[in-house]
Design a protein around this motif. Structure first.
Motif, PDB file in Angstrom:
ATOM      1  N   VAL A  36      51.168 -17.416  13.534  1.00 51.61           N
ATOM      2  CA  VAL A  36      52.287 -16.560  12.876  1.00 51.61           C
ATOM      3  C   VAL A  36      53.639 -17.281  13.129  1.00 51.61           C
ATOM      4  O   VAL A  36      53.880 -17.417  14.154  1.00 51.61           O
ATOM      5  CB  VAL A  36      52.022 -14.999  13.245  1.00 51.61           C
ATOM      6  CG1 VAL A  36      53.347 -14.275  12.921  1.00 51.61           C
ATOM      7  CG2 VAL A  36      50.909 -14.378  12.989  1.00 51.61           C
ATOM      8  N   SER A  37      54.542 -17.408  12.116  1.00 53.16           N
ATOM      9  CA  SER A  37      55.836 -17.836  12.264  1.00 53.16           C
ATOM     10  C   SER A  37      56.642 -16.796  11.732  1.00 53.16           C
ATOM     11  O   SER A  37      56.833 -16.411  10.469  1.00 53.16           O
ATOM     12  CB  SER A  37      55.757 -19.177  11.278  1.00 53.16           C
ATOM     13  OG  SER A  37      55.157 -20.039  11.639  1.00 53.16           O
ATOM     14  N   VAL A 261      48.668  -1.217   6.176  1.00 52.50           N
ATOM     15  CA  VAL A 261      48.950  -0.578   4.897  1.00 52.50           C
ATOM     16  C   VAL A 261      50.143  -0.615   4.201  1.00 52.50           C
ATOM     17  O   VAL A 261      50.221  -1.154   2.761  1.00 52.50           O
ATOM     18  CB  VAL A 261      48.125   0.623   4.677  1.00 52.50           C
ATOM     19  CG1 VAL A 261      48.249   1.183   3.171  1.00 52.50           C
ATOM     20  CG2 VAL A 261      46.604   0.542   5.104  1.00 52.50           C
ATOM     21  N   ILE A 262      51.079  -0.559   4.755  1.00 56.55           N
ATOM     22  CA  ILE A 262      52.535  -0.010   3.989  1.00 56.55           C
ATOM     23  C   ILE A 262      53.075  -1.477   3.932  1.00 56.55           C
ATOM     24  O   ILE A 262      53.278  -2.238   2.992  1.00 56.55           O
ATOM     25  CB  ILE A 262      53.318   0.987   4.522  1.00 56.55           C
ATOM     26  CG1 ILE A 262      52.701   2.291   4.635  1.00 56.55           C
ATOM     27  CG2 ILE A 262      54.546   1.243   3.986  1.00 56.55           C
ATOM     28  CD1 ILE A 262      52.024   2.821   3.182  1.00 56.55           C
ATOM     29  N   PRO A 263      53.851  -2.104   4.882  1.00 56.31           N
ATOM     30  CA  PRO A 263      54.507  -3.226   4.754  1.00 56.31           C
ATOM     31  C   PRO A 263      53.758  -4.506   4.570  1.00 56.31           C
ATOM     32  O   PRO A 263      54.283  -5.311   3.671  1.00 56.31           O
ATOM     33  CB  PRO A 263      55.251  -3.306   6.340  1.00 56.31           C
ATOM     34  CG  PRO A 263      55.059  -2.051   7.129  1.00 56.31           C
ATOM     35  CD  PRO A 263      53.753  -1.307   6.404  1.00 56.31           C
ATOM     36  N   LEU A 264      52.427  -4.577   5.047  1.00 53.46           N
ATOM     37  CA  LEU A 264      51.892  -5.721   4.969  1.00 53.46           C
ATOM     38  C   LEU A 264      50.931  -5.916   3.555  1.00 53.46           C
ATOM     39  O   LEU A 264      50.604  -6.890   3.315  1.00 53.46           O
ATOM     40  CB  LEU A 264      50.846  -6.123   6.215  1.00 53.46           C
ATOM     41  CG  LEU A 264      51.835  -6.162   7.553  1.00 53.46           C
ATOM     42  CD1 LEU A 264      50.847  -6.524   8.770  1.00 53.46           C
ATOM     43  CD2 LEU A 264      52.594  -7.152   7.503  1.00 53.46           C
ATOM     44  N   VAL A 265      50.928  -4.753   3.146  1.00 56.67           N
ATOM     45  CA  VAL A 265      50.212  -4.788   1.731  1.00 56.67           C
ATOM     46  C   VAL A 265      50.795  -4.197   0.754  1.00 56.67           C
ATOM     47  O   VAL A 265      51.292  -4.935  -0.175  1.00 56.67           O
ATOM     48  CB  VAL A 265      48.731  -3.758   1.870  1.00 56.67           C
ATOM     49  CG1 VAL A 265      48.107  -3.843   0.582  1.00 56.67           C
ATOM     50  CG2 VAL A 265      47.753  -4.383   2.934  1.00 56.67           C
ATOM     51  N   GLN A 266      51.311  -3.118   0.645  1.00 54.99           N
ATOM     52  CA  GLN A 266      52.351  -2.611  -0.317  1.00 54.99           C
ATOM     53  C   GLN A 266      53.636  -3.277  -0.723  1.00 54.99           C
ATOM     54  O   GLN A 266      53.805  -3.489  -1.634  1.00 54.99           O
ATOM     55  CB  GLN A 266      52.425  -1.142  -0.274  1.00 54.99           C
ATOM     56  CG  GLN A 266      51.063  -0.330  -0.332  1.00 54.99           C
ATOM     57  CD  GLN A 266      51.558   1.385  -0.341  1.00 54.99           C
ATOM     58  OE1 GLN A 266      52.665   1.648  -0.423  1.00 54.99           O
ATOM     59  NE2 GLN A 266      50.337   2.133  -0.295  1.00 54.99           N
ATOM     60  N   LEU A 308      55.144  -6.950   9.917  1.00 51.90           N
ATOM     61  CA  LEU A 308      54.615  -7.798  10.714  1.00 51.90           C
ATOM     62  C   LEU A 308      54.822  -7.904  12.202  1.00 51.90           C
ATOM     63  O   LEU A 308      54.052  -7.960  13.277  1.00 51.90           O
ATOM     64  CB  LEU A 308      54.702  -9.154   9.987  1.00 51.90           C
ATOM     65  CG  LEU A 308      54.010 -10.295  10.576  1.00 51.90           C
ATOM     66  CD1 LEU A 308      52.617 -10.292  10.542  1.00 51.90           C
ATOM     67  CD2 LEU A 308      54.309 -11.713  10.029  1.00 51.90           C
ATOM     68  N   TYR A 309      56.336  -7.845  12.493  1.00 51.18           N
ATOM     69  CA  TYR A 309      56.621  -7.971  13.985  1.00 51.18           C
ATOM     70  C   TYR A 309      56.133  -6.793  14.739  1.00 51.18           C
ATOM     71  O   TYR A 309      55.357  -7.055  15.832  1.00 51.18           O
ATOM     72  CB  TYR A 309      58.090  -7.693  14.003  1.00 51.18           C
ATOM     73  CG  TYR A 309      58.730  -8.161  15.421  1.00 51.18           C
ATOM     74  CD1 TYR A 309      59.077  -9.144  15.897  1.00 51.18           C
ATOM     75  CD2 TYR A 309      58.620  -6.857  16.079  1.00 51.18           C
ATOM     76  CE1 TYR A 309      59.899  -9.080  17.236  1.00 51.18           C
ATOM     77  CE2 TYR A 309      59.256  -6.996  17.425  1.00 51.18           C
ATOM     78  CZ  TYR A 309      59.695  -7.915  17.942  1.00 51.18           C
ATOM     79  OH  TYR A 309      60.235  -8.033  19.358  1.00 51.18           O
TER      80      TYR A 309
END
Length: 401
Positions: A36-37, A261-266, A308-309
């Motif tokens: 992860v960067s 589900v929210i930030p990393l997908v939608q 992600l963070y």
């Protein structure tokens, strides 16, 4: 996989506090996933001053005059969570957008605590637009999926939807985007309010980031509403889908799932569809709207990076591998990852490709296997030579019968 429920998992952890005097998170110093960067702009985004550019001028965003209020619209609210609950309970979309910005501004200016509050079961909404799980087939040639921006582009017959609704294509797409941004305001504030009882574990930085996201989304909705008015329309002039909030409800008891589900997908789907939506608007001849959409898509990188963070942070607290946890949560919550993907934007936000692209994972596995075979082939050859030599020596030392 057993659910990673917040009340079960996080309460068993030793609280990790952040400094309440700073908006910069200090309780998570390193990423536990080696591939992860993190987005390099995350620190600058966190430390940026309040963004008052809530109007779209002739050359882009510009400051909007701040109305003078005799009385505070927040009553006796004295914490971020209480302010967020008021925003969630506001019916009028434009008022919700303004209050969202005011709530974030007041919290930063007055250095209020995170506090505690109960979110409403669902955010307050006006009578229009009428919400459907799927838009009626009489209006749409294909069902709208849960994807945020990508749902704006999933109509195989071009502008059939906008024709049936008697809306120009640019107004139709802009209305869909406004609906996504309004939901995004509520999604961010719901995350702040719903998980406020766990501020000692998550740290103040978690809530500062998602209140900041809510402020960004309120600015995006303001731009969309302004442009709709310039085109002769307003939010609510066409039906919309209710899938975004339905997916939010699924993760109401699980902070790891909410982040996945929210930030990393939608929101990541917004990175995928943004450039194509810009091209459609340019092709339609609406350069002004295309510039608004391009700016929104650029700013969504920060929101994905924030998700992600904190997903990595929660996984570290639970001593779980982020990549496998992400995939397990999507399976558990029945969330499907669909391309085409904007690999460059996702890479900029920091999402590893093997988290979401199955073809990349299988190709990588094949390359790894091929590489292992190449590395092992000299070993196999040496072993074969040793075995052959041992057999030869054995035959020389064995007496004839």
């Amino acid at each position: 996989m057993q659910r990673l429920k917040l009340q079960v998992t996080l309460l068993s952890l030793t609280p990790s506090r952040c400094s309440h005097g700073s908006l910069k998170p200090t309780c998570f110093s390193s990423f536990s996933s080696s591939n992860v960067s993190p987005w390099p702009g995350l620190r600058a985004w966190r430390e940026s001053p309040l963004n008052e550019s809530r109007r779209w001028g002739s050359h882009g965003p510009e400051p909007e005059p701040v109305p003078e209020l005799r009385d505070s619209p927040f009553g006796q609210a004295s914490s971020l969570a209480e302010l967020g609950s008021i925003v969630l309970s506001t019916v009028d979309p434009l008022a919700k957008s303004r209050l969202s910005h005011m709530a974030y501004s007041v919290w930063r200016r007055d250095n209020l605590p995170i506090g505690l509050s109960e979110p409403p079961s669902r955010p307050a909404r006006p009578e229009k637009p009428q919400l459907f799980i799927f838009l009626p087939s009489s209006l749409v040639s294909c069902p709208i999926t849960i994807s945020a921006f990508i749902s704006l582009l999933c109509f195989p017959q071009g502008n059939s939807c906008s024709q049936k609704l008697r809306l120009p294509l640019n107004a139709y797409m802009l209305h869909n985007l406004a609906h996504v941004e309004l939901n995004a305001i509520d999604l961010a504030w719901d995350t702040v309010v719903r998980f406020s009882p766990y501020s000692d574990v998550l740290g103040e930085g978690f809530f500062a980031d998602f209140a900041h996201v809510a402020d960004d989304e309120s600015r995006h909705f303001s731009w969309c509403s302004q442009r709709l008015a310039e085109l002769g329309f307003k939010y609510g002039d066409m039906p919309a889908h209710n899938l975004l909030w339905r997916e939010c409800e699924k993760s109401s008891d699980n902070v790891a799932a909410r982040l996945a589900v929210i930030p990393l997908v939608q929101e990541a789907r917004g990175l995928d569809a943004g450039p194509r939506l810009v091209q459609k608007l340019v092709g339609f001849g609406d350069n002004r709207t295309s510039k608004i959409v391009a700016r929104i898509a650029d700013e969504e990188v920060a929101h994905v990076a924030v998700g992600l963070y904190w997903f990595l942070s929660v996984c570290q607290k639970m001593d779980r591998a982020p990549d496998s946890t992400f995939k397990e949560l999507l399976r558990e919550y029945n969330v499907e990852l669909k391309g085409p993907f904007n690999y460059s934007a996702r890479e900029e936000a920091g999402i590893p490709r093997d988290w979401y692209d199955a073809s990349f994972t299988s190709n990588q596995d094949k390359k790894d296997k091929d590489g292992n075979k190449k590395q092992l082939s000299p070993v196999y050859e040496r072993l074969a030579n040793i075995i052959a030599m041992e057999r030869e020596n054995s035959s020389l030392t064995t007496p004839p019968e």
